[in-house]
Scaffold this active site. Structure first.
Site, PDB file in Angstrom:
ATOM      1  N   LYS A  47      66.828  12.922  61.883  1.00 45.23           N
ATOM      2  CA  LYS A  47      65.943  13.916  61.272  1.00 45.23           C
ATOM      3  C   LYS A  47      64.995  13.232  60.281  1.00 45.23           C
ATOM      4  O   LYS A  47      65.392  12.266  59.619  1.00 45.23           O
ATOM      5  CB  LYS A  47      66.811  14.973  60.573  1.00 45.23           C
ATOM      6  CG  LYS A  47      66.050  16.199  60.063  1.00 45.23           C
ATOM      7  CD  LYS A  47      67.029  17.234  59.499  1.00 45.23           C
ATOM      8  CE  LYS A  47      66.347  18.463  58.944  1.00 45.23           C
ATOM      9  NZ  LYS A  47      67.306  19.482  58.475  1.00 45.23           N
ATOM     10  N   SER A 122      66.646  24.138  60.115  1.00 42.64           N
ATOM     11  CA  SER A 122      65.497  23.270  60.039  1.00 42.64           C
ATOM     12  C   SER A 122      65.604  22.005  60.895  1.00 42.64           C
ATOM     13  O   SER A 122      64.599  21.337  61.107  1.00 42.64           O
ATOM     14  CB  SER A 122      65.262  22.871  58.579  1.00 42.64           C
ATOM     15  OG  SER A 122      66.335  22.071  58.101  1.00 42.64           O
ATOM     16  N   SER A 146      71.202  24.522  58.720  1.00 41.71           N
ATOM     17  CA  SER A 146      70.170  23.830  59.505  1.00 41.71           C
ATOM     18  C   SER A 146      70.648  22.946  60.641  1.00 41.71           C
ATOM     19  O   SER A 146      69.833  22.492  61.442  1.00 41.71           O
ATOM     20  CB  SER A 146      69.276  23.020  58.583  1.00 41.71           C
ATOM     21  OG  SER A 146      68.346  23.881  57.992  1.00 41.71           O
TER      22      SER A 146
HETATM   23  N1  GLN Z   1      67.352  28.333  56.622  1.00 47.77           N
HETATM   24  C1  GLN Z   1      67.899  27.856  55.401  1.00 47.77           C
HETATM   25  C2  GLN Z   1      66.797  27.645  54.385  1.00 47.77           C
HETATM   26  O1  GLN Z   1      65.673  27.776  54.742  1.00 47.77           O
HETATM   27  C3  GLN Z   1      68.702  26.624  55.613  1.00 47.77           C
HETATM   28  C4  GLN Z   1      67.937  25.351  55.540  1.00 47.77           C
HETATM   29  C5  GLN Z   1      68.789  24.134  55.665  1.00 47.77           C
HETATM   30  O2  GLN Z   1      69.986  24.196  55.958  1.00 47.77           O
HETATM   31  N2  GLN Z   1      68.165  22.997  55.415  1.00 47.77           N
HETATM   32  O3  GLN Z   1      67.044  27.363  53.245  1.00 47.77           O
END
Ligand code: GLN
Length: 432
Positions: A47, A122, A146
């Site tokens: 990532k 994400s 994410s």
């Molecule tokens: N969707 C969640 C957020 O926007 C989780 C993001 C993540 O785990 N990096 O904060």
């Protein structure tokens, strides 16, 4: 195929997906890679919020578009030490803020299993690259879901370890008390194999747990036996799943586990709904603090001048809440609520081995759908955020499809119960 051919092949097949921001055409990630090891011959995606020396660590933001990582993250070192071929840096939501993959400065990623729909986020590119077969294993990060959310939408397995089990050294943090790196792969065995490689104590991460390498042999110890396992299912899940098809798929999964000899135990999580506001209040404050270093002097551009709408929203709200006169009213409350959720989960797990349930409450939306209310996007995180608030291990494993779109079963474990979570995920995957 040599490395150059592998990468040009991936480039060709990624044209319509956009799962990568950078492909390592120059072979820069090859530095310090061992010629053999448990990951030899395996293609790996990382990532874009993890440092790979010599490659841009963009976090999918214009802010860091030209920032070159000066060293390897701990997990990247480990992958190289075990012979893994890092082919490139995967697309993601900007600074990991999002659940759809659409907030990337480099454009959205397609869902390989449901073209036209978001892959989830994400870690959007990590899940899509695995799902499309471009790589064997990907690394993602999970602050509130994410890894598990895109794994669910893309029909792959994804695992978020116990907080502190995998070093965050070289991960550009989003909310450091919640962030955790973990693997995604089609087969849970490969997820476990990557855990063998990346888990274990690292003195460079201040919250790293004192777990030795000898206690991180997940793939060797993988035990798919379901008979006699006690699996908790919370009654609140049924009410909060917003899609009838997902509810049916999850009920089927529970039935299959029960037929395989597992014991399904009713549990209750009355404060489950409170995890969303609790999570976001914590995230706003921690994210605001994490972004103060992007002031345009040392790393790239000044974040407020370069970032997208969602990142800016979090910075503004975080700065507002952090002001002294508000702290007691919001942040301290959020910390209190966080311990309520942690205690509730630990109480609910007293009598079971793991909790099973849905990963996401609703199906992914079409790419480009206008979403004016951020709560609509945040709603994807209802079942995944409590896990991060409590620091627990949890994974998502494919459970079936609804209208052709994959959805995952979430397995949540006790602190350092990572092996049990992987065991249940593996056992479930073998049921077919
Ligand atoms: N969707 C969640 C957020 O926007 C989780 C993001 C993540 O785990 N990096 O904060």
């Amino acid at each position: 195929m040599d490395t150059r051919e592998i990468i040009s092949d991936i480039r060709e097949n990624d044209k319509n997906l956009n799962s990568f921001i950078i492909l390592d055409t120059e072979g820069l990630a090859g530095k310090n890679r061992a010629s053999g090891g448990v990951l030899a011959g395996r293609r790996i995606a990382v990532k874009s919020n993890m440092c790979v020396e010599g490659l841009p660590a963009t976090c999918a933001s214009k802010t860091l578009e030209n920032y070159i990582a000066p060293y390897d993250a701990a997990v990247v070192e480990a992958v190289k030490r075990n012979g893994g071929l890092i082919v490139g840096l995967a697309n993601m939501d900007e600074f990991a803020c999002g659940a759809s993959g659409e907030t990337s400065y480099f454009g959205p990623t397609q869902n390989p299993r449901a073209p036209g729909f978001i892959p989830g986020g994400s870690s959007s590119g990590s899940a899509a690259a695995v799902s499309a077969g471009l790589v064997d294993i990907a690394l993602g990060s999970d602050t509130g879901g994410s890894i598990r959310n895109p794994a669910s939408h893309c029909g792959v397995a994804g695992f978020k370890p116990t907080y502190g089990l995998v070093s965050r050294y070289g991960l550009i943090d989003m909310a450091m008390s919640l962030d955790q790196i973990g693997p995604l792969a089609k087969d849970v065995r490969d997820v476990a194999l990557m855990m063998d490689v990346i888990a274990g104590h690292d003195h460079r991460d201040g919250v790293s747990l004192p777990v030795g390498k000898q206690d991180c042999q997940f793939s060797k110890n993988l035990n798919p036996e379901l008979k006699g396992r006690r699996l908790g299912y919370a009654q609140e899940f049924d009410r909060l799943i917003a899609d009838g098809g997902i509810r049916k798929t999850i009920h089927n999964a529970v039935d299959n586990l029960s037929s395989a000899g597992a014991e399904i135990v009713d549990i209750s999580l009355p404060n489950l709904e409170k995890s969303l506001p609790t999570y976001y209040l914590n995230v706003y404050v921690e994210f605001y603090s994490a972004t103060r270093k992007f002031d345009g002097r040392r790393y790239g551009l000044r974040i407020e001048d370069a970032c997208g709408e969602e990142v800016l929203r979090r910075i503004l709200l975080g700065s507002y809440i952090s002001q002294k006169e508000y702290s007691g009213r919001y942040y301290r409350k959020a910390l209190q609520a966080r311990s309520v959720i942690r205690n509730e989960l630990s109480f609910a797990m007293k009598d079971v081995d793991v909790i099973i349930g849905p990963t996401v409450p609703k199906l992914p939306h079409k790419i480009g759908t206008r979403i004016d209310d951020p709560m609509v996007m945040y709603a994807y995180d209802i079942f995944t955020t409590p896990v991060n608030l409590a620091g627990l291990p949890a994974g998502s494993v494919p459970a079936g499809t609804v209208d052709g779109i994959p959805t995952g079963l979430q397995v949540i474990g006790k602190p350092l119960g990572d092996q049990t979570v992987l065991d249940v995920m593996h056992g479930f995957q073998l049921l077919g």
